[in-house]
Design a protein around this motif. Structure first.
Motif, mmCIF file in Angstrom:
data_model
loop_
_atom_site.group_PDB
_atom_site.id
_atom_site.type_symbol
_atom_site.label_atom_id
_atom_site.label_comp_id
_atom_site.label_asym_id
_atom_site.label_seq_id
_atom_site.Cartn_x
_atom_site.Cartn_y
_atom_site.Cartn_z
ATOM 1 N N GLY A 1 61.483 2.230 -5.496
ATOM 2 C CA GLY A 1 60.753 1.782 -4.311
ATOM 3 C C GLY A 1 61.452 2.285 -3.058
ATOM 4 O O GLY A 1 62.449 2.990 -3.122
ATOM 5 N N TYR A 2 60.903 1.905 -1.928
ATOM 6 C CA TYR A 2 61.445 2.384 -0.660
ATOM 7 C C TYR A 2 62.108 1.253 0.095
ATOM 8 O O TYR A 2 61.673 0.117 0.043
ATOM 9 C CB TYR A 2 60.327 2.972 0.221
ATOM 10 N N THR A 3 63.130 1.584 0.814
ATOM 11 C CA THR A 3 63.784 0.607 1.664
ATOM 12 C C THR A 3 63.038 0.533 2.995
ATOM 13 O O THR A 3 62.451 1.516 3.436
ATOM 14 C CB THR A 3 65.272 0.958 1.852
ATOM 15 N N GLU A 4 63.033 -0.620 3.608
ATOM 16 C CA GLU A 4 62.392 -0.799 4.920
ATOM 17 C C GLU A 4 63.125 0.051 5.953
ATOM 18 O O GLU A 4 64.347 0.175 5.909
ATOM 19 C CB GLU A 4 62.444 -2.264 5.331
ATOM 20 N N THR A 5 62.396 0.618 6.906
ATOM 21 C CA THR A 5 62.989 1.458 7.945
ATOM 22 C C THR A 5 62.533 0.979 9.311
ATOM 23 O O THR A 5 61.353 0.753 9.532
ATOM 24 C CB THR A 5 62.579 2.931 7.752
ATOM 25 N N THR A 6 63.502 0.833 10.210
ATOM 26 C CA THR A 6 63.230 0.427 11.579
ATOM 27 C C THR A 6 63.619 1.566 12.513
ATOM 28 O O THR A 6 64.737 2.078 12.434
ATOM 29 C CB THR A 6 64.051 -0.830 11.946
ATOM 30 N N ALA A 7 62.714 1.973 13.366
ATOM 31 C CA ALA A 7 63.007 3.021 14.343
ATOM 32 C C ALA A 7 63.849 2.449 15.472
ATOM 33 O O ALA A 7 63.901 1.242 15.671
ATOM 34 C CB ALA A 7 61.696 3.574 14.895
ATOM 35 N N VAL A 8 64.504 3.322 16.193
ATOM 36 C CA VAL A 8 65.319 2.888 17.330
ATOM 37 C C VAL A 8 64.860 3.605 18.584
ATOM 38 O O VAL A 8 64.236 4.653 18.526
ATOM 39 C CB VAL A 8 66.827 3.137 17.089
#
Length: 128
Positions: A18-25
């Motif tokens: 699966g994929y890990t959650e990603t947060t933009a900066v």
């Protein structure tokens, strides 16, 4: 595609993981601050150099779903091209240089993981 903690530890990418959650900066004074912020906000995963460039290029206005879907659905080779063409206000070489410096300083870890096709892929994450 970003990898999980277990993939990092095992040294290979598991397509079933699966994929890990990603947060933009958003914007920061230096590229090093930008990279550290991105990896800190996304400490649960590890990213290729191209994914880091794209993650910092999205800025805070992109929704996490958009960032995650874009990173997950584009092959890294295409991601490199897209990142090169779409980077707005960020000089890709500067982000790349900042990443190399952070690895040298020990703030960021670099590791080569095996993809399912057997080819190696280099990933980065914030050092523990």
């Amino acid at each position: 595609m970003p990898v999980t903690e277990s993939e990092w530890t095992d040294g290979e990418i598991d397509a079933e993981e699966g994929y890990t959650e990603t947060t933009a900066v958003g914007e920061y004074e230096t590229e090093k601050d930008l990279v550290v912020s991105f990896l800190s906000d996304n400490h649960g995963g590890a990213y290729t150099r191209a994914e880091i460039v794209r993650g910092v290029d999205f800025g805070e206005t992109a929704s996490p779903t958009t960032v995650r879907e874009t990173l997950a659905n584009l092959p890294n080779q295409l991601l490199d091209v897209v990142g090169d063409l779409a980077a707005s206000g960020i000089v890709i070489d500067d982000v790349s240089e900042a990443l190399d410096e952070l690895v040298e300083e020990g703030m960021v870890e670099r590791k080569e993981l095996d993809r399912p096709d057997g080819e190696p892929e280099v990933y980065y994450r914030l050092a523990d």
